[in-house]
Structures are given as structure tokens and as C-alpha cells.
Design a protein around this motif. Structure first.
Motif, PDB file in Angstrom:
ATOM      1  N   TYR A 130       0.869  -1.176   0.000  1.00 50.46           N
ATOM      2  CA  TYR A 130       0.000   0.000   0.000  1.00 50.46           C
ATOM      3  C   TYR A 130       0.910   1.232   0.000  1.00 50.46           C
ATOM      4  CZ  TYR A 130      -4.870  -1.485   0.471  1.00 50.46           C
ATOM      5  OH  TYR A 130      -6.137  -1.950   0.218  1.00 50.46           O
ATOM      6  N   ALA A 141      -3.541   4.730  -0.912  1.00 47.52           N
ATOM      7  CA  ALA A 141      -4.265   3.936   0.082  1.00 47.52           C
ATOM      8  C   ALA A 141      -3.658   4.035   1.480  1.00 47.52           C
ATOM      9  CB  ALA A 141      -4.306   2.475  -0.357  1.00 47.52           C
ATOM     10  N   GLU A 157      -6.000  -7.757   0.361  1.00 48.29           N
ATOM     11  CA  GLU A 157      -5.382  -7.766  -0.975  1.00 48.29           C
ATOM     12  C   GLU A 157      -4.280  -8.824  -1.035  1.00 48.29           C
ATOM     13  OE1 GLU A 157      -6.580  -6.472  -3.433  1.00 48.29           O
ATOM     14  OE2 GLU A 157      -7.559  -4.581  -2.961  1.00 48.29           O
ATOM     15  N   TRP A 322      -1.442   5.011 -14.729  1.00 52.38           N
ATOM     16  CA  TRP A 322      -2.850   4.678 -14.531  1.00 52.38           C
ATOM     17  C   TRP A 322      -3.623   4.830 -15.825  1.00 52.38           C
ATOM     18  CZ3 TRP A 322      -6.343   8.533 -15.599  1.00 52.38           C
ATOM     19  CH2 TRP A 322      -5.934   9.873 -15.468  1.00 52.38           C
ATOM     20  N   LYS A 347       1.646  -1.223 -10.830  1.00 53.60           N
ATOM     21  CA  LYS A 347       0.891  -0.388  -9.911  1.00 53.60           C
ATOM     22  C   LYS A 347      -0.588  -0.375 -10.277  1.00 53.60           C
ATOM     23  CE  LYS A 347       1.435   4.069  -7.578  1.00 53.60           C
ATOM     24  NZ  LYS A 347       2.309   5.265  -7.519  1.00 53.60           N
ATOM     25  N   LEU A 348      -1.449  -0.469  -9.269  1.00 52.36           N
ATOM     26  CA  LEU A 348      -2.892  -0.451  -9.455  1.00 52.36           C
ATOM     27  C   LEU A 348      -3.476   0.721  -8.670  1.00 52.36           C
ATOM     28  CD1 LEU A 348      -3.395  -4.283  -9.044  1.00 52.36           C
ATOM     29  CD2 LEU A 348      -3.739  -2.996 -11.166  1.00 52.36           C
ATOM     30  N   TYR A 350      -6.780   2.447  -7.221  1.00 51.05           N
ATOM     31  CA  TYR A 350      -8.175   2.201  -6.884  1.00 51.05           C
ATOM     32  C   TYR A 350      -9.117   3.198  -7.565  1.00 51.05           C
ATOM     33  CZ  TYR A 350      -6.948  -1.108  -3.148  1.00 51.05           C
ATOM     34  OH  TYR A 350      -6.487  -2.189  -2.436  1.00 51.05           O
ATOM     35  N   LEU A 360     -10.890  -2.457 -12.235  1.00 53.06           N
ATOM     36  CA  LEU A 360      -9.532  -2.608 -11.722  1.00 53.06           C
ATOM     37  C   LEU A 360      -9.035  -3.994 -12.100  1.00 53.06           C
ATOM     38  CD1 LEU A 360      -7.461  -1.072  -9.859  1.00 53.06           C
ATOM     39  CD2 LEU A 360      -8.307  -2.521  -8.008  1.00 53.06           C
ATOM     40  N   GLN A 377       1.802  -2.767  -6.348  1.00 56.20           N
ATOM     41  CA  GLN A 377       1.590  -1.565  -5.512  1.00 56.20           C
ATOM     42  C   GLN A 377       0.180  -1.040  -5.735  1.00 56.20           C
ATOM     43  OE1 GLN A 377       3.329   2.591  -6.370  1.00 56.20           O
ATOM     44  NE2 GLN A 377       4.824   1.698  -4.983  1.00 56.20           N
ATOM     45  N   TYR A 378      -0.516  -0.771  -4.636  1.00 55.24           N
ATOM     46  CA  TYR A 378      -1.862  -0.179  -4.687  1.00 55.24           C
ATOM     47  C   TYR A 378      -1.785   1.266  -4.216  1.00 55.24           C
ATOM     48  CZ  TYR A 378      -4.079  -4.734  -5.438  1.00 55.24           C
ATOM     49  OH  TYR A 378      -4.475  -5.944  -5.961  1.00 55.24           O
ATOM     50  N   GLN A 379      -2.364   2.169  -5.030  1.00 49.62           N
ATOM     51  CA  GLN A 379      -2.427   3.589  -4.641  1.00 49.62           C
ATOM     52  C   GLN A 379      -3.879   4.005  -4.496  1.00 49.62           C
ATOM     53  OE1 GLN A 379       0.122   6.374  -6.603  1.00 49.62           O
ATOM     54  NE2 GLN A 379      -1.236   8.086  -6.282  1.00 49.62           N
TER      55      GLN A 379
END
Length: 379
Positions: A130, A141, A157, A322, A347-348, A350, A360, A377-379
Motif C-alpha cells: 500500500y 491507500a 489484498e 494509470w 501499480k494499481l 483504486y 480494476l 503496488q496499490y495507490q
């Protein structure tokens, strides 16, 4: 050197961080049917594209990456018999951009890298992180959700990724933006804000509470990575703290304000940081460090062929852009697969990935990429 701030200055930081930052929609021009013809090495990494802060506070966003069509590369199939007994070629598999094993092999994957030392995280595990800053809900996130909720979300996740690929145990992580690029020069005139040590230690304690690792992420603005990185030795000397750097916000060369132009790092800068980490590993007898380099444009990293690989440092080229699923796959193909270094990440977002109604990407879909990303990686 530690910089502890008194309470009233911490409150001032929170107030500043609450200010909105303008997002910049950056586009990287490229021909829709062409691919990068750069370095060639291999190992399942992602693509990236994020926006930049424009005003005065930590706010990493993500400009759109490049537009391109699905890639029609295919791999040869087995031959079969036609209706009249003649041998005919079996239908070729149609791959989407970033998924074709033949394209990856042509570019040099899998990459030859130093044999992993004891304590290495990659390639045995997959890191699921995160990203963000606890002083801002707009940077990812890590700061968007209240601490306990955020940690539970990260655990969920991680469980999804573990189920999607049981062969790679998941290592959860908190990826803190510890130096945030700014749209204003500030007192130092360097267009960047260094987070107080207390904030860094707070996030570190959160990571330890769930057996996660931590990343210190640096956006230099107009400062030099050679000046900024050494100030974090006090936290990087821990065995579970690693490093990330963001070329988008390194704007010394152009002299532009963060948020008005996409920055760049050369292989020489990356080699400096890698060598610094190597020295820390040896100085403190640490396991290898994971080193994340974000990327979503052609010029975000220059001379990638010259990036040096070291057994003490595991380099991940992270696709940081993105957009719609096809765009993310295309960026991964052109900026990560086409210029191999060592390992890859993806990278994903939200919100930004889905704001135009696109879904997503799921772990199963991301794992169709070739090579398969080992850092998520979640942003």
C-alpha cells in the motif's frame, strides 16, 4: 540526521497536506504499433504512470501513460493435419500487450541476475504494498484510510494474491512517500518536503505490527538524490526497510516545477542509489535491499542498459501508470518488458484506473503479463 518537529509544526504539516494539489495529465507520445527498442533483460515487471503534485503539499498523483493498441504478437503453435491430410499450422495464440512470451524472450527475458543472497525477498516471494502518505488522503491507500482499516484492507489484498499464485508467498508492505515533491520552492528552494522522523517511525511501527516490510519513497523535486538519500540511513539500516525513487519528480535537469513536466533519472543516478544500498548492506550486515524505480514514460529512465546489478540490491522497475487495462498493459510492454533490468512491478490505482468506468485489474489478469510482476503496488 533526524529532524523531530514540535507539535505545532506537525499540525502545520497536516494543514498543508490537506490542501489540494492539481493533477497533471501527462501523455507520452509514441506510435501505436511500435515498441521500445532499448535494453534487453528479463523478469516479469510492471508499467506505470502517475500524476504530480502542483501546489504545496505531499500529493502524488499519476499522469496518464501512453495510448496504444493491443499488441498482436503471437507464439508459434503445433502443426496439425488439414482436411486433406496436409500439414497446416495450428492457430497462433493471440496475446494482449505485455503478455506475449515470444516478445519477452526477444527482449531478453528471463534476465540473468546475480544469485540471490540469503535473506533475499525476490524472486521467491511477491511483495504487495500500500502506497501513500498518512498526512494526505489523496496520495494513496496508505493515507486514504484510517490506520486499522488500511491494514485490514492490505491483508485482504495480500490474501487475493496468495490465492492467485500460491507458488509465491506474499510479503505485505507499506510504501511511504517520505520526501514529497512540491509545486512551490519552500524555504530550501528545492521543491520538496521531507517528512518528520515521527511520521516515518509511525508508519514503520504499523508495518511491523502486521509483519510487513516498509519502503522509503523519495521524490527529489530540485534536490539531488546524492544529497537526499544519505539522510535516511537511520531508517534504512533496518533489515526490513527498503527504498523507492520516483523519476517523475526529479526535475533538476529541466528546472521545471513538479507537476508541470515529467522528470527523469539516468542509469548513473540509479547506480548511485544502488551502490549506496549495497554499502549499507555490508556496513550493517543486512539481507539484500529491494530497490523500486517507478516508470511510465520512455524518458523516465535513460540509458537503462547501463544499470548495474548487484547481489546486495534487488532492482524492480515498477510500471507506475494509470488508465484503462489496455493502456496499462501497453505501458508495461513498452517501458518495462522492452527495457529489461532485473525484476518487475505493477501499480494499481483504486480510483484513477476506474474513474472512466474501467474495472480494476485482478491478480489473475495481472499474472497473465510476461514476465509476471513480483512487486504489486496499490495507490
Amino acid at each position: 540526521m533526524k529532524h523531530l518537529y514540535p507539535n505545532h509544526r506537525a499540525l502545520l504539516l497536516v494543514a498543508l497536506l490537506a490542501l489540494p494539489l492539481a493533477l497533471m495529465g501527462c501523455k507520452d507520445k509514441k506510435a501505436s504499433a511500435t515498441t521500445a527498442n532499448s535494453a534487453t533483460t528479463q523478469q516479469g515487471q510492471p508499467s506505470s504512470a502517475h500524476a504530480a503534485p502542483a501546489a504545496t503539499v505531499p500529493a502524488t498523483a499519476t499522469p496518464a501513460a501512453t495510448a496504444a493498441k493491443f499488441d498482436g504478437h503471437s507464439s508459434a503453435g503445433n502443426k496439425g493435419k488439414g482436411a486433406k491430410g496436409k500439414e497446416t499450422a495450428a492457430p497462433k495464440t493471440a496475446y494482449r500487450a505485455g503478455e506475449d512470451p515470444d516478445f519477452a524472450a526477444k527482449k531478453g527475458w528471463p534476465v540473468k541476475y546475480p544469485a540471490p543472497l540469503p535473506g533475499s525477498i525476490l524472486p521467491q516471494k511477491r511483495i504487495v504494498a500500500y502506497y501513500g502518505n498518512p498526512l494526505s488522503k489523496r496520495m494513496g491507500a496508505l493515507g486514504e484510510y484510517q490506520k486499522d482499516d488500511m491494514l485490514q484492507r492490505l491483508k485482504r489484498e495480500a490474501a487475493k494474491w496468495q490465492a492467485a499464485d500460491p507458488s509465491h508467498p506474499v510479503q505485505p508492505a507499506l510504501h511511504l512517500i517520505a520526501v514529497v515533491a512540491q509545486g512551490e520552492p519552500g524555504k530550501a528552494g528545492l521543491y520538496r518536503m521531507v517528512m518528520p522522523d515521527k511520521i516515518i517511525n509511525d508508519v514503520y511501527s504499523w508495518a511491523k505490527s502486521i509483519n510487513a516490510i516498509m519502503f522509503i519513497d523519495i521524490q527529489t523535486g530540485h534536490d539531488n538524490i546524492r544529497n537526499v538519500l544519505p539522510r535516511f540511513e537511520w531508517i534504512l539500516k533496518n533489515p526490513d526497510v527498503h527504498l523507492g525513487i520516483d523519476p517523475e519528480f526529479n526535475l533538476i535537469k529541466s528546472g521545471k516545477k513538479p507537476g508541470t513536466k515529467i522528470g527523469t533519472y539516468d542509469a548513473a543516478d540509479i547506480n548511485y542509489a544502488s551502490n549506496y544500498l549495497k554499502d549499507l548492506v555490508k556496513k550493517y550486515n543486512l539481507p539484500p535491499k529491494v530497490f523500486i524505480v517507478h516508470r511510465f514514460t520512455r524518458n523516465g529512465v535513460t540509458n537503462s542498459r547501463n544499470i548495474q546489478l548487484r547481489p546486495e540490491v534487488q532492482i524492480v522497475m515498477n510500471m507506475d501508470g494509470w488508465g484503462a487495462p489496455w493502456l496499462k498493459r501497453d505501458s508495461y510492454k513498452d517501458y518495462v518488458v522492452a527495457e529489461p533490468v532485473e525484476f518487475t512491478g505493477f501499480k494499481l490505482f483504486y480510483h484513477n484506473d476506474t474513474k472512466k468506468g474501467d474495472p480494476l485489474l485482478t491478480p489473475k489478469e495481472v499474472l497473465m503479463l510476461n514476465p509476471k510482476p513480483l512487486y504489486i503496488q496499490y495507490q
